[in-house]
Design an enzyme around this catalytic site. Structure first.
Site, short mmCIF file in Angstrom:
data_model
loop_
_atom_site.label_atom_id
_atom_site.label_comp_id
_atom_site.label_asym_id
_atom_site.label_seq_id
_atom_site.Cartn_x
_atom_site.Cartn_y
_atom_site.Cartn_z
N GLU A 44 0.84 -1.21 0.00
CA GLU A 44 0.00 0.00 0.00
C GLU A 44 0.87 1.26 0.00
O GLU A 44 2.09 1.20 0.15
CB GLU A 44 -0.90 0.03 1.24
CG GLU A 44 -2.34 -0.41 1.01
CD GLU A 44 -3.16 0.61 0.24
OE1 GLU A 44 -2.61 1.65 -0.19
OE2 GLU A 44 -4.36 0.37 0.06
N ASN A 58 -9.92 5.07 2.67
CA ASN A 58 -8.91 4.79 1.64
C ASN A 58 -8.46 6.06 0.94
O ASN A 58 -8.16 7.04 1.58
CB ASN A 58 -9.44 3.72 0.68
CG ASN A 58 -8.74 2.39 0.87
OD1 ASN A 58 -7.54 2.34 1.08
ND2 ASN A 58 -9.50 1.30 0.82
N ASP A 103 -9.89 1.91 -4.30
CA ASP A 103 -8.92 1.81 -3.20
C ASP A 103 -8.11 3.11 -3.18
O ASP A 103 -8.69 4.19 -3.18
CB ASP A 103 -8.07 0.56 -3.40
CG ASP A 103 -7.44 0.05 -2.12
OD1 ASP A 103 -7.04 0.86 -1.27
OD2 ASP A 103 -7.31 -1.18 -1.95
#
Length: 281
Positions: free
Chosen positions: A16, A144, A192
């Protein structure tokens, strides 16, 4: 079809938060569930790993050197020598930090979520350089993607289960008038992490959608880049000209093996990004 290549074959559980550090010309990213912070030197291809003692959702460079981290138990700081300190310590059982981004004024906007993804169990907060915290949203499920338009007048935001990218009017460091901007259709995955390019278009990674998409400032889909991973998680522009799109990915929860799952991917020469604002603290 736009070409891509594998920058780091990391096999991350939950890669991420890619962030380009212009001063050092490094790409920072994290593996949330492994508690790893990665630093890629694109010029040499070297990827260094720092192991933390708790899950880390995001990282960003600081104006004074070092970095700011959105962690399980709050927001922490690393100084240039690697010494750690808490800026905001707020442990909540069953909850962790997730995505975070630095606003044009240098404040950190940090999201949280519950490990069980319980509806409404997460938050979005603004953390100032002095550690002052303003709770912005307290009914978030999976906080997110966060990003700002080139002129700083709009803030984009994703709560993934809504299937939407929302937009706020951003004035004097405050986000106001939240409204739906883009809705991801059924079967295309879940929105996302995101980034905004120099033209004001939004690039968003589609979890379970095997792609990143570009939406123009008026919300029109004008580009989709297919990827070899079903769970891309976030994206950011990097490289000397900010023309390469770095995409993190995850292998957690996959029922079928994918060779590149968990890798850091690059889509070269796909656009031009905006310079990363450093955290003011």
């Amino acid at each position: 079809m736009t070409d891509w290549y594998e920058a780091v074959a990391a096999g991350a559980e939950l890669g991420e938060g890619p962030t380009w550090d212009a001063e050092s010309e490094n790409l920072w990213w994290v593996d949330i569930l492994a508690s790893h912070v990665h630093r890629l030197h694109p010029a040499t291809g070297t990827n260094e790993t720092l192991v933390l003692n708790q899950h880390v959702g995001a990282i960003a460079p600081r104006a004074t050197g070092g970095s700011v981290l959105n962690l399980r138990d709050g927001v922490g700081l690393l100084d240039p020598a690697g010494e750690f300190s808490w800026l905001h310590f707020e442990p909540v059982p069953g909850r962790r930090g997730n995505d975070a981004a630095v606003a044009p004024d240098g404040a950190l906007w940090a999201g949280t979520m519950r490990y069980d993804e319980a509806a409404g169990g997460g938050t979005l907060s603004r953390i100032a350089a002095d550690g002052a915290v303003t709770l912005v949203l307290d009914d978030v499920t999976v906080s997110n993607g966060i990003g700002w338009s080139p002129d700083g007048s709009r803030m984009y935001y994703v709560d993934s289960p809504t299937r939407r990218i929302d937009v706020f009017t951003f004035v004097d460091g405050q986000a106001r008038d939240r409204r739906s901007w883009v809705e991801i259709e059924q079967g295309a995955g879940w929105p996302d992490g995101l980034t905004v390019d120099s033209a004001g278009a939004v690039w968003v990674a589609l979890w379970d959608g095997a792609a990143v998409r570009r939406y123009t400032p008026d919300g029109r889909l004008d580009q989709e880049v297919p990827l070899p991973v079903s769970r891309p998680t976030s994206c950011a522009f990097g490289g000397s000209g900010l023309t390469d799109l770095y995409v993190t990915s995850a292998r957690t929860g996959l029922t079928r093996p994918q060779v590149e799952a968990g890798s850091l991917l690059v889509v070269p020469d796909v656009g031009r990004g905006l310079p990363q604002t450093c955290f003011a603290g």
